[in-house]
Design an enzyme around this catalytic site. Structure first.
Site: not given
Length: 318
Positions: A90-92, A127
């Site tokens: 995941i996009c963080l 994403i």
């Protein structure tokens, strides 16, 4: 596990310390490394209250790089939740997709609280993000309690402590929300600074392009005016050089090189005629005059010598 890793490594020391701190589960989160891999952790977080994820218990993986904590970890959810994709990084702002916003002072506990704080927020096309409806997320929250991880053997029903209504739980929720807000603000500041820098660079390029697009007649008039101010003696003016046709496929660096070559001063004979004589020309003139004087003096001495010799011969004959 300790005998398999270099205990002098900063990453190993840090992960050993964090594993000891997170050994006991809480009512909101729990994380521990795998028995055979210190750099892969499995975590469990409880869905934030007063949201579509209330009542859900979500499981996932954290893969840490050998350079941890200097580089961020990668986070992968294993439980369907409607906010993050399953089995995808995941996009963080705390994940491996954004190393520019990661801080070495953050830890795995920070990542867990950030996941809880980011779950109620919008994905906005990032994403690994999803935008399920509230009904679908509530259904997945109930279904998540039946999940059992095949990798670590954790069951969601008993992996966390029972939820308590007290200061501890509310404090953890507030900490997660505040952390998510701070991380989001930091990411916005970094992205805005990058956008400002890019806009300044584009403005500089557009300024160079606008100079290239000036009409030829205007450029010639400007050049004539400036040259007339510098050369009031009335010397013939050089003809302005016609710029080469602009090539739209040229890069900004090539355009700047072309502009610099066009701005170089002309070295034509007409321009050189209007320039004042240099100092070394005067020095050469003085040397030539001295040579002429010495030559004339030497010639006078020779003529005098010849005259005296002829006069002596004439007296002898008499």
């Amino acid at each position: 596990m300790e005998t398999r890793y270099n205990l002098k490594s900063p990453a190993v020391k840090r992960l050993m310390k964090e594993a000891a701190e997170l050994k006991d589960p809480t009512d909101h989160y729990h994380a521990q490394p795998l028995e055979d891999n210190l750099f892969e952790w499995h975590f469990t977080v409880r869905g934030p209250p007063d949201s579509d994820f209330d009542g859900g218990v979500y499981h996932g993986r954290i893969v840490l790089p050998p350079e941890y904590p200097m580089k961020p970890p990668s986070i992968i959810l294993l439980t369907a939740n409607g906010r993050f994709e399953v089995g995808k990084k995941i996009c963080l702002s705390i994940s491996g997709h954004h190393p520019e916003t990661w801080q070495p002072s953050w830890s795995i506990r920070t990542a867990l609280l950030a996941i809880i704080g980011f779950m109620p927020t919008k994905g906005e096309g990032a994403i690994g993000s999803l935008d399920y409806t509230p009904e679908e997320r509530r259904a997945l929250a109930k279904k998540s309690q039946d999940f059992c991880c095949e990798g670590c053997g954790s069951a969601m029903k008993d992996v966390l402590l029972p939820l308590k209504s007290g200061s501890g739980s509310s404090q953890a929720d507030q900490e997660a929300k505040e952390l998510a807000r701070q991380i989001s603000f930091k990411a916005e500041v970094n992205s805005s600074g990058k956008t400002i820098a890019e806009s300044d660079l584009n403005q500089c390029f557009s300024l160079n392009d606008s100079q290239d697009d000036l009409p030829t007649t205007f450029q010639g008039a400007t050049a004539s005016t400036s040259y007339g101010a510098q050369n009031p003696s009335g010397a013939p003016l050089p003809q302005p050089t016609q710029p080469a046709p602009k090539n739209t496929s040229m890069s900004p660096r090539q355009r700047r090189a072309q502009q610099q070559s066009q701005r170089r001063p002309s070295t034509s004979p007409d321009v050189l005629q209007g320039q004042p004589p240099r100092a070394h020309h005067t020095e050469h003139g003085g040397s030539a005059m001295l040579i002429i004087i010495l030559t004339l003096a030497l010639a006078a001495l020779i003529f005098r010598r010849i005259y005296l010799a002829n006069e002596y011969i004439f007296d002898f004959e008499l």
